[in-house]
Enzyme design. Sequence first.
Site, PDB file in Angstrom:
ATOM      1  N   HIS A   1     -12.124 -27.269 -18.740  1.00 23.61           N
ATOM      2  CA  HIS A   1     -11.921 -25.998 -18.074  1.00 23.61           C
ATOM      3  C   HIS A   1     -11.374 -26.162 -16.610  1.00 23.61           C
ATOM      4  O   HIS A   1     -10.198 -25.708 -16.146  1.00 23.61           O
ATOM      5  CB  HIS A   1     -12.887 -25.031 -18.097  1.00 23.61           C
ATOM      6  CG  HIS A   1     -13.202 -24.312 -19.477  1.00 23.61           C
ATOM      7  ND1 HIS A   1     -12.155 -23.481 -20.401  1.00 23.61           N
ATOM      8  CD2 HIS A   1     -14.361 -24.666 -20.165  1.00 23.61           C
ATOM      9  CE1 HIS A   1     -12.661 -23.085 -21.277  1.00 23.61           C
ATOM     10  NE2 HIS A   1     -14.037 -23.810 -21.354  1.00 23.61           N
TER      11      HIS A   1
ATOM     12  N   HIS B   1     -16.206 -30.374 -22.773  1.00 22.28           N
ATOM     13  CA  HIS B   1     -15.789 -29.235 -22.774  1.00 22.28           C
ATOM     14  C   HIS B   1     -15.639 -28.251 -21.392  1.00 22.28           C
ATOM     15  O   HIS B   1     -14.432 -27.616 -21.217  1.00 22.28           O
ATOM     16  CB  HIS B   1     -16.495 -28.109 -23.688  1.00 22.28           C
ATOM     17  CG  HIS B   1     -16.333 -26.791 -23.992  1.00 22.28           C
ATOM     18  ND1 HIS B   1     -15.798 -26.302 -25.309  1.00 22.28           N
ATOM     19  CD2 HIS B   1     -16.291 -25.565 -23.054  1.00 22.28           C
ATOM     20  CE1 HIS B   1     -15.741 -25.078 -25.102  1.00 22.28           C
ATOM     21  NE2 HIS B   1     -15.899 -24.731 -23.794  1.00 22.28           N
ATOM     22  N   GLU B   2     -16.709 -28.324 -20.551  1.00 23.09           N
ATOM     23  CA  GLU B   2     -16.654 -27.596 -19.415  1.00 23.09           C
ATOM     24  C   GLU B   2     -15.851 -28.189 -18.109  1.00 23.09           C
ATOM     25  O   GLU B   2     -15.122 -27.733 -17.660  1.00 23.09           O
ATOM     26  CB  GLU B   2     -18.137 -27.255 -18.729  1.00 23.09           C
ATOM     27  CG  GLU B   2     -19.103 -26.327 -19.670  1.00 23.09           C
ATOM     28  CD  GLU B   2     -18.601 -25.197 -20.054  1.00 23.09           C
ATOM     29  OE1 GLU B   2     -17.293 -24.717 -19.562  1.00 23.09           O
ATOM     30  OE2 GLU B   2     -18.567 -24.673 -21.167  1.00 23.09           O
TER      31      GLU B   2
END
Length: 171
Positions: A80, A76-77
């Site tokens: 980004h 998820h990170e």
Amino acid sequence: MNPIHSQLQDRVLARVNDCMQQASEQLAREFLPPAVRFNQRGRIAGSAWLERWELRFNPVLLSDNEAEFMAEIIPHEVAHLIAFACYGRVKPHGPEWQHIMQSVFQLVPRTRHRLNTSKVAPTFSYQCDCRTHQITLRRHNNMQRGKQRYQCLHCNQLLSLSVPHSTRKVP
């Protein structure tokens, strides 16, 4: 802060590098490895600092939820950072980020984790006429200092701190 052992840090770094490599292969583009820190606090599991090309992870939540971090939070990170590298500044969980989560990592693009945060973010029980409310530490402190008052959205009564059953005075 809860220090995490070096083997767990090494596993996180390896997973970050695996995700970066996976993105490089899927998108036919090279990405530099980001800086990784273990200083995220509060209820947040992780965060991506785009201009710094840095990932931050919550050491307390990581220690208690390693499998979830490896499976979802780290990708998820990383997504980004990849979205920022490919598209520039876009909405944090917008279509570009969602596309990377789905096409690169084959994950459902969830915007919030489902980890138990009671260890890192205690809540306080407050009462009104119709129910009990769980209030965050920040709001609780503001109420105790007289800086803020909150009322129930259902009955409009001001909330008051619930007294634990064991400390109530019996008439």
